[in-house]
Scaffold this active site. Structure first.
Site, PDB file in Angstrom:
ATOM      1  N   GLU A  45       6.175   2.061  -2.386  1.00  0.00           N
ATOM      2  CA  GLU A  45       5.048   1.128  -2.290  1.00  0.00           C
ATOM      3  C   GLU A  45       3.927   1.676  -1.414  1.00  0.00           C
ATOM      4  O   GLU A  45       4.141   2.020  -0.250  1.00  0.00           O
ATOM      5  CB  GLU A  45       5.542  -0.211  -1.735  1.00  0.00           C
TER       6      GLU A  45
ATOM      7  N   SER B 238       0.447  -2.599  -8.179  1.00  0.00           N
ATOM      8  CA  SER B 238       1.820  -2.186  -8.453  1.00  0.00           C
ATOM      9  C   SER B 238       2.176  -2.268  -9.933  1.00  0.00           C
ATOM     10  O   SER B 238       2.789  -1.367 -10.497  1.00  0.00           O
ATOM     11  CB  SER B 238       2.801  -3.038  -7.639  1.00  0.00           C
TER      12      SER B 238
ATOM     13  N   HIS C 230       4.283  -2.749   1.940  1.00  0.00           N
ATOM     14  CA  HIS C 230       3.281  -3.667   1.391  1.00  0.00           C
ATOM     15  C   HIS C 230       2.837  -4.615   2.498  1.00  0.00           C
ATOM     16  O   HIS C 230       3.586  -4.886   3.433  1.00  0.00           O
ATOM     17  CB  HIS C 230       3.896  -4.456   0.228  1.00  0.00           C
TER      18      HIS C 230
ATOM     19  N   ASP D  23       3.545   3.935  -6.153  1.00  0.00           N
ATOM     20  CA  ASP D  23       3.050   3.037  -7.207  1.00  0.00           C
ATOM     21  C   ASP D  23       1.531   3.044  -7.244  1.00  0.00           C
ATOM     22  O   ASP D  23       0.908   2.871  -8.285  1.00  0.00           O
ATOM     23  CB  ASP D  23       3.583   1.622  -7.015  1.00  0.00           C
ATOM     24  N   HIS D  24       0.901   3.248  -6.099  1.00  0.00           N
ATOM     25  CA  HIS D  24      -0.564   3.366  -5.983  1.00  0.00           C
ATOM     26  C   HIS D  24      -0.875   3.823  -4.579  1.00  0.00           C
ATOM     27  O   HIS D  24       0.019   3.911  -3.717  1.00  0.00           O
ATOM     28  CB  HIS D  24      -1.281   2.044  -6.286  1.00  0.00           C
TER      29      HIS D  24
END
Length: 620
Positions: free
Chosen positions: A279, A319, A434, A488-489
């Site tokens: 994440e 995500s 996150h 994921d990013h």
């Protein structure tokens, strides 16, 4: 005493003034970027934004105007004033909620509020966790203040609805109301021009923040809600045949025969695949790809014994978008996501399905709610045989606002993997890095600002990963396992990158594990690629066909046009060895390019990619 027939113009004026006040609140809340604007630019924000403000005002006025007409026909027995006040109160409540929500989301996401948050409504707990660092007391105060301001403004500008003048017929009164309602057509359309007003009409500056500030939030939300993704393609830059031809050239491989021996990374073609999605792991915090040193010691250590891709980019900024790009090799859409449309995702290829055809078992691990952002429907369609998510952990183990912290997730995997039928395709998605960045270990780095919290959360996940991998190396399945580590990013932090900045999308990709050939350990792959390219790259190593993954390239095979494409809301970036160019879809203009020597053709290639990929999305 006010004239009854002044009600409709005054009601319009009330809403217009309220929207202008909301715009001023936005500028004050984001004081730092506002301070960088000239007084002339700030004034132009209000002037250029007036068309969307008037359009939104006209839409909000329509129900009240209709009540006015009905009340004029029905007479004194119809509670016109009471109903209009009730409607206005509800509308002001909604506008205030949208306005205040937008204040904080713009800071986090870099674009004005649209329909994007609605895909998270099914997971309110996760939404609350995302807003964990928001100044709740301040936002609630602003919300209440906006409600009080709206009430006072209504009392001052509109007030009570006067009774129908004596000897003035109901029919004549209703006719006046209808005529004034017809006049709303002009502000509804944003003028008398042929094409109705849209976002691009309020864009006036080379500074994205100034353009964003001019947008009317309720109009933006409504527009994105009712804008159907059935076509036509809003990203039409050239003839479709030209776009297709340009994209085919982008995917062309070198004419010379590739050195297949040097491209082989695995000791055998059917290893276990442990696919770990990290994440928000931005390259800015990973030392081995040029980021800060010391934040991710586990990844940096693995880079010395694994295969590291140094020019790898996230395809999008959320995500759910990263999942589709990583697991289906499919491009992102600028203002929506294909994951929201199960009928479309059913037509996507999936790594899980591709590996299932050659005997792989599968399991998906996530410490949070899989229903979040419609991820579970996509993953079920992908064909995963088993899922472990938040509900599968004990209440004591759900020690994060999102669910189970990463070390608990990895502990569950260590317990389960010995009994997982081999070869396996196991996917794990971490969550502790996150927002709100809460971690269960002492902070490594000093500081109390958001960047420090984020840095510490990334360090914690890297720590949990190292703990897991040290234990995994003692397991019998390890020697035949390929570990894929990818984000994921990226993230705007720690530098508060602008929404379109390529450094926000630069992420690590690392291959590790016992299945790697000894001679490839420590290899660095400088090829430019994006998350969409991971599927074809992995399948090539497993000696499996990747024909279904038409938007995916093998990064270990030389290409004639190395590139990475990413999109943000609402624009795209095109990265090549020559540099980066970004484009704003709303303003229909290039935002910037770096360095200046980037060829103009790079922008055309990015436009062709966006046009062709969105056309494919529409036809899914």
């Amino acid at each position: 005493m006010r004239n009854r027939f002044a009600f409709q113009p005054l009601y319009f004026l009330f809403w217009l003034a309220l929207f202008l006040a909301a715009k001023a609140l936005f500028l004050v809340y984001h004081a730092a970027p506002t301070a960088a604007l000239s007084a002339r630019t700030i004034a132009r924000i209000f002037v250029y934004g007036l068309r969307l403000d008037a359009s939104s005002t006209a839409y909000v006025c329509l129900p009240a105007y209709l009540l006015f007409v009905v009340g004029s026909l029905a007479g004194a027995r119809f509670p016109t004033d009471r109903l209009i006040r009730l409607y206005t109160a509800v509308a002001v409540l909604l506008v205030a909620l949208l306005t205040v929500t937008d204040l904080e989301l713009y800071r986090a996401w870099g674009f004005r509020l649209d329909a994007t948050p609605l895909q998270y409504l099914a997971s309110p707990a996760e939404m609350a966790a995302s807003a964990g660092n928001a100044p709740v007391v301040l936002l609630v105060s602003l919300f209440l203040g906006l409600l009080l301001f709206g009430w006072a403004l209504y009392q001052k500008v509109v007030g009570r609805l006067p009774a129908l003048p004596l000897k003035f017929g109901r029919g004549r009164a209703a006719l006046v109301g209808v005529l004034e309602m017809i006049l709303l057509v002009v502000p509804l359309r944003g003028g008398v021009q042929q094409i109705p007003v849209n976002q691009s009409d309020v864009y006036f500056s080379s500074q994205p923040y100034a353009n964003h500030a001019a947008i009317n939030v309720p109009w933006n939300v409504a527009n994105s809600l009712f804008l159907q993704n059935g076509g036509p393609n809003p990203y039409q830059f050239m003839a479709d045949s030209t776009a297709s031809r340009t994209v085919s050239h982008l995917f062309a491989t070198e004419t010379s025969a590739p050195d297949t021996a040097s491209a082989r990374l695995l000791r055998q073609p059917r290893p276990n695949v442990l696919f770990i999605i990290l994440e928000s792991f931005t390259a800015k915090l990973v030392g081995s790809v040029g980021g800060e040193v010391g934040v991710t010691p586990t990844l940096d250590s693995l880079a010395r014994t694994g295969v590291l891709f140094t020019n790898f980019y996230a395809s999008g900024d959320r995500s759910q978008k990263g999942l589709v790009s990583l697991l289906s090799g499919y491009p992102n859409q600028p203002t929506t996501s294909i994951i929201k449309y199960p009928r479309k995702t059913e037509h996507l290829p999936h790594l899980c399905q591709s590996l299932k055809t050659v005997g792989y078992s599968s399991h998906y691990y996530y410490g949070g709610e899989l229903a979040f952002a419609n991820m579970k429907s996509y993953l079920v369609t992908a064909g995963y045989e088993r899922f472990t998510e938040r509900a599968d952990f004990t209440p004591a183990q759900q020690n994060s606002k999102w669910g189970a912290h990463d070390h608990i997730l990895f502990d569950r995997m260590l317990k389960d993997l010995p009994s997982q039928r081999q070869p396996f395709f196991v996917t794990a998605f971490t969550l502790s890095s996150h927002e709100p960045f809460d971690i269960p270990i002492p902070a490594k780095f000093p500081g109390t600002d958001e960047a420090a919290h984020f840095r510490n959360s990334v360090y914690y996940t890297d720590w949990a990963l190292g703990r897991f991998l040290r234990a995994a190396r003692t397991q019998p399945w390890w020697d035949n396992t390929l570990v894929v580590l990818v984000a994921d990013h990226g993230h705007p932090l720690p530098n508060n990158d602008s929404n379109e900045n390529p450094s926000k999308f630069h992420i690590p990709l690392l291959l590790a594990g016992g299945a790697l050939r000894p001679e490839v350990r420590g290899r660095v792959v400088p090829a430019f690629g994006a998350q969409t390219d991971l599927a074809a790259t992995l399948l090539a190593q497993l000696q499996l066909p990747a024909k279904e993954y038409v938007w995916s390239r093998n990064l270990l095979q030389a290409t004639a046009n190395p590139f990475a494409f990413y999109c943000f809301n609402n624009g795209f970036g095109m990265v090549t060895p020559a540099g980066t160019v970004t484009f704003d879809n709303v303003a229909r203009q290039m935002m910037w390019k770096a360095p200046d020597s980037v060829p103009d053709t790079q922008l055309v290639k990015g436009q062709a990619y966006e046009q062709a990929s969105y056309a494919d999305f529409l036809h899914k």
